[in-house]
Design an enzyme around this catalytic site. Structure first.
Site, short mmCIF file in Angstrom:
data_model
loop_
_atom_site.label_atom_id
_atom_site.label_comp_id
_atom_site.label_asym_id
_atom_site.label_seq_id
_atom_site.Cartn_x
_atom_site.Cartn_y
_atom_site.Cartn_z
N ASP A 197 0.58 23.08 -9.73
CA ASP A 197 1.55 22.24 -9.01
C ASP A 197 2.87 22.25 -9.76
OD1 ASP A 197 1.08 20.04 -6.56
OD2 ASP A 197 2.90 19.73 -7.75
N LYS A 224 -5.26 25.76 14.40
CA LYS A 224 -4.94 24.50 13.71
C LYS A 224 -3.99 23.63 14.54
CE LYS A 224 -4.38 21.35 10.62
NZ LYS A 224 -5.38 20.34 10.34
N CYS A 274 0.26 14.43 9.26
CA CYS A 274 -0.11 15.63 10.05
C CYS A 274 0.18 15.52 11.54
CB CYS A 274 -1.58 15.95 9.83
SG CYS A 274 -1.91 16.55 8.17
N VAL A 328 -4.51 18.22 0.16
CA VAL A 328 -5.33 19.37 0.54
C VAL A 328 -5.71 20.20 -0.69
CG1 VAL A 328 -5.29 21.58 1.79
CG2 VAL A 328 -4.50 19.50 2.91
N1 LIG Z 1 -3.00 15.84 4.25
C1 LIG Z 1 -3.84 16.25 5.19
O1 LIG Z 1 -4.67 15.50 5.69
C2 LIG Z 1 -3.81 17.69 5.66
C3 LIG Z 1 -4.90 18.18 6.37
C4 LIG Z 1 -4.87 19.52 6.79
C5 LIG Z 1 -3.76 20.31 6.53
N2 LIG Z 1 -2.71 19.76 5.85
C6 LIG Z 1 -1.57 20.65 5.55
O2 LIG Z 1 -1.69 21.10 4.20
C7 LIG Z 1 -0.39 21.25 3.60
C8 LIG Z 1 -0.29 20.39 2.36
O3 LIG Z 1 -0.43 19.04 2.73
P1 LIG Z 1 -0.71 17.89 1.67
O4 LIG Z 1 -0.94 16.64 2.44
O5 LIG Z 1 -1.75 18.34 0.69
O6 LIG Z 1 0.71 17.83 0.93
P2 LIG Z 1 1.07 17.11 -0.45
O7 LIG Z 1 2.50 16.78 -0.37
O8 LIG Z 1 0.07 16.02 -0.73
O9 LIG Z 1 0.84 18.24 -1.55
C9 LIG Z 1 1.62 19.37 -1.68
C10 LIG Z 1 1.79 19.69 -3.16
O10 LIG Z 1 2.47 20.93 -3.29
C11 LIG Z 1 3.28 20.86 -4.45
N3 LIG Z 1 4.29 21.93 -4.41
C12 LIG Z 1 5.41 22.03 -3.64
N4 LIG Z 1 6.04 23.19 -3.90
C13 LIG Z 1 5.32 23.84 -4.84
C14 LIG Z 1 5.46 25.09 -5.52
N5 LIG Z 1 6.48 25.91 -5.25
N6 LIG Z 1 4.54 25.42 -6.44
C15 LIG Z 1 3.50 24.60 -6.71
N7 LIG Z 1 3.33 23.40 -6.11
C16 LIG Z 1 4.22 23.04 -5.18
C17 LIG Z 1 3.85 19.45 -4.40
O11 LIG Z 1 4.30 19.02 -5.67
C18 LIG Z 1 2.61 18.66 -3.91
O12 LIG Z 1 1.86 18.16 -5.00
C19 LIG Z 1 0.60 20.90 4.70
O13 LIG Z 1 0.94 22.07 5.38
C20 LIG Z 1 -0.20 19.99 5.62
O14 LIG Z 1 0.29 20.00 6.94
C21 LIG Z 1 -2.72 18.49 5.39
#
Ligand SMILES: NC(=O)c1ccc[n+]([C@@H]2O[C@H](COP(=O)([O-])OP(=O)(O)OC[C@H]3O[C@@H](n4cnc5c(N)ncnc54)[C@H](O)[C@@H]3O)[C@@H](O)[C@H]2O)c1
Length: 429
Positions: free
Chosen positions: A30, A204, A260, A11
């Site tokens: 990140d 959501k 998700c 995201v």
């Molecule tokens: N993947 C999807 O299709 C999607 C779609 C809509 C919403 N979401 C939501 O979005 C959120 C993120 O999902 P994602 O798939 O991108 O996750 P992801 O695991 O791909 O990415 C999350 C990132 O956050 C980083 N991170 C963790 N703690 C941190 C901190 N304290 N400081 C900085 N970086 C930090 C991690 O290293 C990772 O790179 C979740 O809540 C998910 O439910 C995901």
């Protein structure tokens, strides 16, 4: 607008890049040093069509940068988006520790007014808790607003969805952050919906649960169709052309997975329970999804009798097409299940093999999709990658020990496969 994104995953990276593409100045933060170094050196940690070129273009234009420092991100931005994980805990509730950590980190370094935007998928009332956390830990009496702005992108189509969203939902507790949020999203020309923060958060979970419900509805229909000798694809097509229903997310298959739907569904059931409502409808959505996998394995057992010692080819490991994401992938669950039964697996995925390797060991990874079927007792299509329709099935049929083809995604034409000599089984057809 100067923006930072905390959490540069599926995201955060796509959102940050699309914001840069329309002219905003974006700092992606990140905590994973390897990820940030990869991005700084021009690499892309995820497969998402169109993303690589967009990142390169915006880095070159000076609109997109990467860092591990939250304080640098906060200092460089007027608006801070939080896009860190919200994983599921063993009781189905959401692990909020990533969000809470970021809220404290922001509190520690804000020195003047900031807008903090929750983009992660979070339980209702999270914005209120983030605000309370920042108030508790802020060093000075700095003003800030917390906004809820849920993300609706589909992996595999994330750039397209971000650039042309169906709608932008912005939940606010006051009017102050609205102008900045409008400015950020103005270039995307999408319907802009302003709500209170609790409603935005619920939108959501309600939307994802409804999409999962549609999939389970199609899967339940597939069971009826098999029993009645009907074709679920024709039934769902006939339903879906009614624009009150719509055809998307109405395909029968192995069931939904990914990072998700399963977790958001669990979370919404749990949230509802805490609010005093037993959301039995959604529990049944989960049951239907789980039984779909069981029914598929049973079909394979009916075809092969004993799975122990059999060699099975599996096309597809990603949780769906166009992505390398294998988190909670039904294809991987199926592979692990077949391994437990003693089957030997030959597997292939166009993009996800590198991400599958650490979680799916003891299988043969095959680089060429046309060679997966060699010496197999059965071949399975587990992910709906469109290119699997052009596998050389005539060759595969000759190379297999037994001509058993199970299509878990209804990708192939049954009559053509039967003409080639396959015992072909799919879902609800
Ligand atoms: N993947 C999807 O299709 C999607 C779609 C809509 C919403 N979401 C939501 O979005 C959120 C993120 O999902 P994602 O798939 O991108 O996750 P992801 O695991 O791909 O990415 C999350 C990132 O956050 C980083 N991170 C963790 N703690 C941190 C901190 N304290 N400081 C900085 N970086 C930090 C991690 O290293 C990772 O790179 C979740 O809540 C998910 O439910 C995901």
């Amino acid at each position: 607008m100067k923006i930072s994104i905390i959490g540069t995953g599926y995201v955060g990276l796509v959102t940050g890049t699309c914001f840069a593409e329309v002219g905003h100045s974006v700092t992606c933060v990140d905590s994973d040093l390897n990820k940030v170094e990869l991005l700084q050196s021009g690499g892309i940690p995820i497969y998402e069509p169109g993303l690589g070129e967009m990142v390169t273009r915006n880095v070159a234009a000076g609109r997109l940068q990467f860092t591990t420092s939250t304080s640098e991100g906060v200092a460089n931005s007027e608006v801070i988006f939080i896009a860190v994980p919200t994983p599921q805990q063993s009781d189905g509730s959401v692990n909020m520790s990533y969000i809470e950590t970021v809220a404290r980190e922001i509190a520690d370094c804000i020195t003047s007014y900031r807008i903090i935007v929750d983009k992660s998928t979070v339980p209702v009332k999270t914005a209120e808790k983030v605000a309370a956390t920042i108030r508790r830990y802020r060093r000075a009496n700095v003003e800030f607003d917390v906004v809820s702005n849920p993300e609706f992108l589909r992996e595999g189509f994330a750039v397209e969805d971000l650039m042309k969203p169906d709608r932008v939902v912005v939940g606010v507790a006051s009017q102050r952050p609205v102008a900045a949020m409008r400015e950020i999203y103005a270039p995307f020309a999408a319907p802009f919906i302003i709500t209170d923060t609790n409603s935005a958060e619920l939108i959501k979970h309600a939307a994802n649960s409804f999409l999962a419900l549609k999939i389970s509805y199609a899967n339940a229909l597939s069971v009826i169709c098999e029993a009645a000798g009907a074709n679920v694809q024709e039934v769902t097509r006939g339903m879906g052309l009614d624009n009150r229903i719509g055809s998307r997310f109405l395909q029968a298959g192995l069931g939904f997975g990914g990072s998700c739907f399963p977790k958001d569904l669990h979370a919404f059931i749990k949230i509802s329970e805490e609010l005093g409502y037993d959301f039995r409808l959604l529990k049944e959505v989960q049951n239907i999804n789980a039984s779909q996998m069981e029914r598929f394995v049973k079909k394979l057992e009916e075809a092969l009798w004993v799975l122990n010692g059999k060699t099975i080819g599996v096309l597809g490991l990603a949780f769906k097409q166009n992505t390398d994401d294998v988190r909670q992938s039904p294809a991987i669950d199926l592979c692990l299940r077949l391994q437990r039964e003693g089957a030997n697996l030959r597997v292939h995925d166009p993009q996800a093999m590198h991400k599958a390797r650490p979680i799916l060991t003891g299988v043969t990874y095959v680089d060429d999709m046309n060679l997966v079927a060699d010496d197999c007792d059965a071949l399975i299509i587990a992910t709906e990658w469109p290119q699997f329709a052009s596998v050389d099935f005539a060759r595969a049929r000759k190379r297999m020990r037994a001509p058993i083809l199970l299509d878990g995604r209804n990708l192939l034409d049954p009559s053509k496969m039967e003409e080639l000599g396959f015992i072909y089984k799919s879902i609800g057809r």
